[in-house]
Design a protein around this motif. Structure first.
Motif, PDB file in Angstrom:
ATOM      1  N   LEU A 127       0.644  -1.239   0.032  1.00 38.88           N
ATOM      2  CA  LEU A 127       0.086  -0.067  -0.014  1.00 38.88           C
ATOM      3  C   LEU A 127       0.977   1.356  -0.104  1.00 38.88           C
ATOM      4  N   ALA A 128       2.182   0.991   0.043  1.00 34.08           N
ATOM      5  CA  ALA A 128       2.986   2.219   0.205  1.00 34.08           C
ATOM      6  C   ALA A 128       3.419   2.629  -1.046  1.00 34.08           C
ATOM      7  N   LEU A 129       3.092   1.922  -2.140  1.00 29.81           N
ATOM      8  CA  LEU A 129       3.523   2.321  -3.529  1.00 29.81           C
ATOM      9  C   LEU A 129       2.446   3.417  -3.934  1.00 29.81           C
ATOM     10  N   ILE A 130       3.355   4.523  -4.280  1.00 27.20           N
ATOM     11  CA  ILE A 130       2.293   5.796  -4.580  1.00 27.20           C
ATOM     12  C   ILE A 130       2.030   5.522  -6.094  1.00 27.20           C
ATOM     13  N   GLY A 131       0.887   5.720  -6.346  1.00 26.78           N
ATOM     14  CA  GLY A 131       0.013   5.765  -7.441  1.00 26.78           C
ATOM     15  C   GLY A 131       0.133   4.421  -8.324  1.00 26.78           C
ATOM     16  N   SER A 132       0.510   3.437  -7.576  1.00 27.32           N
ATOM     17  CA  SER A 132       0.542   2.279  -8.200  1.00 27.32           C
ATOM     18  C   SER A 132      -0.266   0.780  -7.319  1.00 27.32           C
ATOM     19  N   VAL A 133      -1.497   0.727  -7.902  1.00 27.51           N
ATOM     20  CA  VAL A 133      -2.232  -0.319  -7.176  1.00 27.51           C
ATOM     21  C   VAL A 133      -2.483  -1.308  -8.336  1.00 27.51           C
ATOM     22  N   PRO A 134      -2.399  -2.727  -7.939  1.00 22.93           N
ATOM     23  CA  PRO A 134      -2.279  -3.642  -9.050  1.00 22.93           C
ATOM     24  C   PRO A 134      -3.730  -3.862  -9.510  1.00 22.93           C
ATOM     25  N   PHE A 135      -4.698  -3.721  -8.809  1.00 19.49           N
ATOM     26  CA  PHE A 135      -6.033  -3.621  -9.375  1.00 19.49           C
ATOM     27  C   PHE A 135      -6.872  -2.761  -8.798  1.00 19.49           C
ATOM     28  N   PRO A 136      -8.120  -2.300  -9.429  1.00 14.51           N
ATOM     29  CA  PRO A 136      -9.115  -1.580  -8.424  1.00 14.51           C
ATOM     30  C   PRO A 136      -9.557  -2.410  -7.347  1.00 14.51           C
ATOM     31  N   GLY A 137      -9.809  -2.012  -6.191  1.00 17.14           N
ATOM     32  CA  GLY A 137     -10.295  -2.743  -5.194  1.00 17.14           C
ATOM     33  C   GLY A 137      -9.342  -3.562  -4.365  1.00 17.14           C
ATOM     34  N   PHE A 138      -7.940  -3.289  -4.663  1.00 18.05           N
ATOM     35  CA  PHE A 138      -7.063  -4.084  -4.029  1.00 18.05           C
ATOM     36  C   PHE A 138      -6.834  -3.848  -2.701  1.00 18.05           C
ATOM     37  N   ARG A 139      -6.918  -2.481  -2.334  1.00 12.66           N
ATOM     38  CA  ARG A 139      -6.696  -1.783  -0.935  1.00 12.66           C
ATOM     39  C   ARG A 139      -7.945  -2.160  -0.239  1.00 12.66           C
TER      40      ARG A 139
END
Length: 603
Positions: free
Chosen positions: A337-349
């Motif tokens: 979750l510390a990756l700025i602006g980089s989410v593997p897919f929507p809803g990942f968090r």
């Protein structure tokens, strides 16, 4: 600089975090992946002020923030019987009252180490943090290892938890006390909250948790051998020398389980360690409890978690996700979750963010959306939309749909009966809307087939969570070793919601039969995906024909228009013990008045 495990402190890059974000937290079995351990060891070294630790800027900033606001200690906490428990304490030092989140570690040889990012995040949100390794867990000589024998969520673990609370009160003087646990730590969290005599736990978050440990070990007459051997293999001790990590009683229980003997005692032992058995205490304490589980959970199947959830009258919430043990929330505990602006897919968090929101509401008095949440939020299997990524399979570009309900009884709104037919001597059977009796079919028992629940515990479900469910080919299923029944293409598809039930008559002259039932979604091209499954074992006389019925694991699944529903029954899955004679013939039939059937839950 040396790490907890004795090697050099690893350098952490965005690529390290991306590996966790893209592939999950698990390496071999219950071992966290090398990337998870590397991130944790680097964060711990940086938190302790060691020079030269290489972290991505966003992690370095988080560590700097916590170091400025808090002091860190590695206490040895005196548990019950003065057993030393390894701990990590992060104490905010602004002089203001703060709640503490206590985190019992999961079942892995690294103890509390793998989720350093979680602890730092909690501290940055305004919590004191106290992580500890439950007794007996960990490799000998590591600072994260606790003394004693593993109690597997028993009374000594409950007592240890209360001793940890005593320590927290002295060390932090907290405004409130909450527990957050993942896997093993989640069951301990529930049990400590239920049994703390002074009712000091204000909220619990239980991720990838269990409801009934007994049925996770042994259910429907079938031992869950792969799950148990996975747990035994990742204590930090030698799995072939149980005495190294377990006391005399637990050694006897595990030995009997392996032999398939004295299973009533195994069930009694597991039941004592089941939050489901102690819901009256939880209800009496009014402990707000947050659950997270998965449909294809291989260690702690979802059914008993749902039953436990149903029995609670406290403020409660249950999320059920696609995947397997630890897959949804794990990456958020370990650092991506510390990756700025980089989410593997929507809803990942969402899995971990909702856990934080629960704690924020009940411990920090945050005016958030928790009071308006539905009691249940079920993710519908494989309703995500994916796109191919070269060399990486598929990635989710649109998240799977979630369905809110106020209680589990609302999930299933109707039922549909499908009846199993014979084949007139060749081919597969049908699932028909009309009862059919008088037929029989045979398969050779005791051999693994291509119809299997998963390739590997946790690994297959981890891929599901990331958009790559296991593909099956119905035509490739070995018809001599299993039986298949299927519908015609279903106009309008089906919204499968809840628990399916299988009924059939069985005979095996060897004295017992293990049956494993699987429900598949079959596309027009013959490719298939698993919906749910469950084993059943029955003792039989040499010529006895007995009608049996059993429930499959619950599911939320949309069968698309034009797809077929297939029921497959075989005699062995590597997740479970086989009872009977390998190579014997199991005969499945349908008796008049108790016709073989599949009852399908709809919603």
């Amino acid at each position: 600089m040396t790490s907890v495990t004795g090697g050099p402190i690893p350098a952490i890059t965005e690529a390290t975090l991306a590996d966790i974000a893209g592939n999950g937290i698990w390496g071999d079995g219950l071992n966290p992946s090398t990337s998870v351990v590397a991130v944790a060891e680097a964060l711990l070294a940086a938190l302790r002020g060691e020079a030269g630790v290489q972290l991505p800027p966003v992690l370095a900033e988080l560590v700097a923030e916590v170091r400025e606001r808090a002091e860190t200690d590695l206490p040895g906490i005196a548990g019950a019987e003065d057993v030393r428990l390894s701990g990590l304490a992060i104490k905010l030092r602004d002089g203001e009252p703060h709640p503490v989140v206590i985190v019992p570690a999961g079942w892995n040889p690294y103890g509390w180490l793998p989720f350093l990012y979680l602890y730092l995040t909690l501290a940055s949100k305004g919590y004191h943090v106290l992580a500890y390794t439950p007794r007996g867990i960990g490799k000998k000589g590591w600072l994260t290892t606790s003394q004693g024998f593993i109690d597997v969520g028993g009374e000594k673990d409950w007592a240890d938890g209360s001793k940890v609370i005593d320590f927290a009160e002295r060390h932090f003087n907290p405004s409130r006390i909450g527990f957050l646990g993942e896997s093993y730590g989640s069951g301990i969290s529930q049990l400590v909250a239920a049994h703390d005599r002074d009712n000091r736990v204000a909220a619990v978050v239980a991720l990838s948790t269990w409801g009934n440990l007994a049925t996770s070990l042994y259910d429907n007459g079938t031992r869950h051998t792969a799950a148990v051997e996975t747990l035994i293999g990742f204590t930090g001790g030698d799995p072939d020398v149980l005495e190294e990590k377990f006391d005399e009683e637990t050694v006897r229980i595990l030995t009997n389980f392996r032999k398939g003997e004295n299973l009533d005692e195994v069930v009694e032992w597991g039941t004592r360690r089941s939050p489901q058995a102690h819901v009256n205490r939880t209800n009496g304490h009014r402990t707000p409890t947050f659950f997270s589980n998965t449909w294809h959970e291989s260690l702690f199947p979802a059914a008993s978690v749902i039953d436990t959830f149903d029995a609670l009258t406290v403020p409660k919430h249950l999320n059920t996700w696609i995947g397997d043990h630890g897959a949804p929330e794990g990456p958020g505990l370990a650092g991506p979750l510390a990756l700025i602006g980089s989410v593997p897919f929507p809803g990942f968090r969402e899995p971990i963010q909702e856990a934080y929101a629960w704690l924020d509401h009940y411990l920090l008095d945050a005016d958030n959306e928790v009071p308006t949440w539905p009691a249940l939020n079920n993710q519908v299997m494989f309703t995500y939309r994916t796109a191919p990524v070269p060399g990486l399979g598929k990635r989710i570009v649109e998240p799977a749909r979630r369905e809110p309900n106020s209680e589990w009884s609302e999930v299933t709104t109707g039922r549909e009966s499908w009846y199993l037919t014979g084949t007139n001597g060749n081919g597969d059977g049908a699932l028909s809307d009309k009862p059919a009796a008088g037929w029989s079919r045979e398969f050779i028992a005791g051999y693994e087939t291509a119809a299997t629940a998963m390739d590997a515990i946790m690994a297959t479900g981890q891929k599901e969570w990331f958009g790559n469910p296991k593909p099956y080919d119905l035509a490739a299923f070995e018809r001599t070793r299993l039986l298949v029944w299927s519908t015609e293409a279903l106009t309008g598809g089906r919204r499968i919601r809840g628990t399916a039930t299988v009924r059939l008559a069985v005979r095996n002259p060897s004295g017992a039969a293990t049956l494993v039932a699987y429900l598949f979604d079959v596309a027009p091209d013959g490719s298939a995906r698993i919906i749910t499954h469950e084993p059943y074992t029955v003792a039989l006389g040499p010529t006895e024909v007995r009608t049996v019925s059993w429930k499959l694991q619950p599911a939320a699944y949309d069968l698309e228009d034009g797809h077929r529903l297939a029921l497959v029954v075989n005699g062995y899955d590597k997740l479970y013990a086989f009872t009977g004679e390998v190579g014997s013939t199991t005969t499945v039939s349908s008796v008049s008045g108790e016709e073989a059937s599949l009852e399908l839950p709809l919603g």
